[in-house]
Write a protein that holds these residues in place. Structure first.
Motif, mmCIF file in Angstrom:
data_model
loop_
_atom_site.group_PDB
_atom_site.id
_atom_site.type_symbol
_atom_site.label_atom_id
_atom_site.label_comp_id
_atom_site.label_asym_id
_atom_site.label_seq_id
_atom_site.Cartn_x
_atom_site.Cartn_y
_atom_site.Cartn_z
ATOM 1 N N ASP A 118 8.632 63.587 39.890
ATOM 2 C CA ASP A 118 9.536 63.856 38.697
ATOM 3 C C ASP A 118 10.680 64.640 39.223
ATOM 4 O OD1 ASP A 118 10.842 64.458 36.259
ATOM 5 O OD2 ASP A 118 8.901 64.947 35.233
ATOM 6 N N ARG A 119 11.726 64.022 39.080
ATOM 7 C CA ARG A 119 12.872 64.551 39.893
ATOM 8 C C ARG A 119 13.688 65.589 38.448
ATOM 9 N NH1 ARG A 119 15.250 59.202 42.099
ATOM 10 N NH2 ARG A 119 17.280 60.094 41.988
ATOM 11 N N ARG A 120 13.540 65.343 37.348
ATOM 12 C CA ARG A 120 14.305 66.110 36.256
ATOM 13 C C ARG A 120 13.557 67.460 35.989
ATOM 14 N NH1 ARG A 120 18.029 64.073 32.635
ATOM 15 N NH2 ARG A 120 18.419 61.776 33.177
ATOM 16 N N TRP A 121 12.303 67.747 36.100
ATOM 17 C CA TRP A 121 11.818 68.906 35.840
ATOM 18 C C TRP A 121 11.033 69.414 36.967
ATOM 19 C CZ3 TRP A 121 13.966 69.289 31.481
ATOM 20 C CH2 TRP A 121 14.311 68.276 30.873
ATOM 21 N N SER A 122 10.212 70.470 37.090
ATOM 22 C CA SER A 122 9.636 71.100 38.108
ATOM 23 C C SER A 122 10.401 71.447 39.363
ATOM 24 C CB SER A 122 8.384 70.188 38.793
ATOM 25 O OG SER A 122 7.530 69.496 37.853
ATOM 26 N N PRO A 123 11.181 72.467 38.893
ATOM 27 C CA PRO A 123 12.048 72.921 39.993
ATOM 28 C C PRO A 123 11.451 73.511 41.201
ATOM 29 C CG PRO A 123 12.200 74.445 38.098
ATOM 30 C CD PRO A 123 11.340 73.236 37.913
ATOM 31 N N GLY A 124 11.952 73.194 42.466
ATOM 32 C CA GLY A 124 11.303 73.691 43.798
ATOM 33 C C GLY A 124 10.323 72.526 44.182
ATOM 34 N N ASN A 125 10.272 71.463 44.021
ATOM 35 C CA ASN A 125 9.140 70.517 44.095
ATOM 36 C C ASN A 125 9.641 69.717 45.255
ATOM 37 O OD1 ASN A 125 10.894 68.717 42.658
ATOM 38 N ND2 ASN A 125 9.320 68.017 41.284
ATOM 39 N N ALA A 126 10.646 70.131 45.824
ATOM 40 C CA ALA A 126 11.488 69.278 47.162
ATOM 41 C C ALA A 126 11.501 67.751 46.814
ATOM 42 C CB ALA A 126 10.334 69.110 48.217
ATOM 43 N N ALA A 127 11.847 67.511 45.338
ATOM 44 C CA ALA A 127 12.269 66.025 44.922
ATOM 45 C C ALA A 127 13.574 66.032 45.202
ATOM 46 C CB ALA A 127 11.689 65.845 43.551
ATOM 47 N N LEU A 140 26.922 71.474 42.064
ATOM 48 C CA LEU A 140 26.685 70.310 41.183
ATOM 49 C C LEU A 140 25.982 70.863 39.837
ATOM 50 C CD1 LEU A 140 25.262 67.505 43.680
ATOM 51 C CD2 LEU A 140 27.241 67.711 42.570
ATOM 52 N N THR A 141 26.454 70.692 38.842
ATOM 53 C CA THR A 141 26.214 71.061 37.588
ATOM 54 C C THR A 141 25.435 69.768 36.833
ATOM 55 O OG1 THR A 141 27.371 72.753 37.598
ATOM 56 C CG2 THR A 141 26.317 72.157 35.296
ATOM 57 N N THR A 156 17.843 69.239 32.018
ATOM 58 C CA THR A 156 16.859 69.547 33.418
ATOM 59 C C THR A 156 16.534 70.810 33.446
ATOM 60 O OG1 THR A 156 16.695 68.941 35.842
ATOM 61 C CG2 THR A 156 18.794 69.322 34.996
ATOM 62 N N THR A 157 15.411 71.057 34.140
ATOM 63 C CA THR A 157 15.330 72.509 34.536
ATOM 64 C C THR A 157 15.641 72.819 36.135
ATOM 65 O OG1 THR A 157 12.923 71.874 35.134
ATOM 66 C CG2 THR A 157 13.284 72.849 32.892
ATOM 67 N N ARG A 158 16.070 71.932 36.529
ATOM 68 C CA ARG A 158 16.591 72.030 37.986
ATOM 69 C C ARG A 158 17.786 72.803 38.166
ATOM 70 N NH1 ARG A 158 14.944 67.369 41.569
ATOM 71 N NH2 ARG A 158 15.889 68.634 43.075
ATOM 72 N N SER A 159 17.911 73.695 38.901
ATOM 73 C CA SER A 159 19.032 74.574 39.061
ATOM 74 C C SER A 159 19.573 74.735 40.828
ATOM 75 C CB SER A 159 18.551 76.000 38.809
ATOM 76 O OG SER A 159 17.637 76.615 39.331
ATOM 77 N N ALA A 160 20.433 75.393 40.916
ATOM 78 C CA ALA A 160 20.995 75.593 42.211
ATOM 79 C C ALA A 160 21.397 74.589 43.197
ATOM 80 C CB ALA A 160 20.056 76.829 42.954
ATOM 81 N N LEU A 161 21.835 73.379 42.252
ATOM 82 C CA LEU A 161 21.885 72.015 42.917
ATOM 83 C C LEU A 161 23.402 72.301 43.586
ATOM 84 C CD1 LEU A 161 20.309 69.950 40.077
ATOM 85 C CD2 LEU A 161 19.329 70.825 42.102
ATOM 86 N N GLY A 162 23.490 71.477 44.655
ATOM 87 C CA GLY A 162 24.776 71.199 45.260
ATOM 88 C C GLY A 162 24.768 69.973 46.369
ATOM 89 N N GLY A 199 16.084 68.801 47.893
ATOM 90 C CA GLY A 199 16.536 68.843 46.563
ATOM 91 C C GLY A 199 17.894 68.824 46.294
ATOM 92 N N CYS A 200 18.945 69.107 47.060
ATOM 93 C CA CYS A 200 20.315 68.903 47.252
ATOM 94 C C CYS A 200 20.680 67.605 48.006
ATOM 95 C CB CYS A 200 21.166 70.210 47.714
ATOM 96 S SG CYS A 200 20.742 71.636 46.910
ATOM 97 N N ILE A 201 21.909 67.202 48.059
ATOM 98 C CA ILE A 201 22.471 66.277 48.702
ATOM 99 C C ILE A 201 22.997 66.948 49.981
ATOM 100 C CG2 ILE A 201 24.298 64.656 48.941
ATOM 101 C CD1 ILE A 201 22.253 63.767 46.948
ATOM 102 N N CYS A 202 22.151 66.342 51.040
ATOM 103 C CA CYS A 202 22.551 67.237 52.353
ATOM 104 C C CYS A 202 23.163 66.095 53.437
ATOM 105 C CB CYS A 202 21.079 67.653 53.100
ATOM 106 S SG CYS A 202 20.175 68.886 51.982
#
Length: 171
Positions: free
Chosen positions: A89-98, A121-122, A127-133, A142-145
């Motif tokens: 699940d990519r929308r929830w569970s922050p920190g799951n390396a998705a 990236l906002t 979503t519960t995901r945060s600190a995205l970039g 989890g970010c775009i690298c």
């Protein structure tokens, strides 16, 4: 002799920025950054998508792509999420390396991040995901690298000069 030619061909593909897995070596018009002519291309769209190919270590190859007037101007190789977590699940569970969830994001301007760059990236969705970039790293969790320094610099030049303010994750 055929083996030597084969090795030469592989070296040429890698030198031109392609990969041994059949990635195109064609140089796109905006690959290294914007030009005055390309900046007149009207509205630009920035997207990223998962491909079906993988890096040698098994991580999924993503593409960050810049389009103008229906034409692909630039395409940069990226990663998002780790190999074993591509289907969680990519929308929830922050920190799951998705990988990043599909959807539209506000894109912040490139900012210094240590010796590299960071684009905030906002998500424009719940979503519960945060600190995205977007930043330079490999692999991603989890970010775009973007692993290549020259490519992230080219992306930063486009974002700055064309004032690109959104990214769409397609899949």
């Amino acid at each position: 002799m055929p083996r030597l030619l084969s090795l030469f061909g592989l070296g040429l593909v890698l030198a031109l920025g392609g990969t041994a897995r059949g990635q195109s070596t064609e140089q796109l018009s905006g690959q290294n950054g914007p030009t005055a002519a390309l900046l007149k291309n009207g509205a630009l769209t920035l997207t990223t998508r998962r491909t079906t190919t993988t890096f040698p270590d098994g991580n999924r190859i993503w593409k960050v792509e810049l389009h103008g007037r229906g034409e692909l101007l630039a395409s940069w190789t990226a990663a998002s999420g780790i190999a074993a977590r591509q289907q969680v699940d990519r929308r929830w569970s922050p920190g799951n390396a998705a990988p990043l969830p599909a959807g539209r994001y506000n894109l912040g301007p490139p900012e210094p991040w240590g010796d590299d760059l960071w684009f905030t990236l906002t998500p424009r969705f719940e979503t519960t995901r945060s600190a995205l970039g977007i930043h330079r790293c490999y692999p991603g969790t989890g970010c775009i690298c973007l692993p290549n320094r020259d490519e992230i610099k080219a992306l930063a030049a486009w974002v700055r000069q064309a004032r690109i303010q959104s990214l769409t994750v397609l899949n």
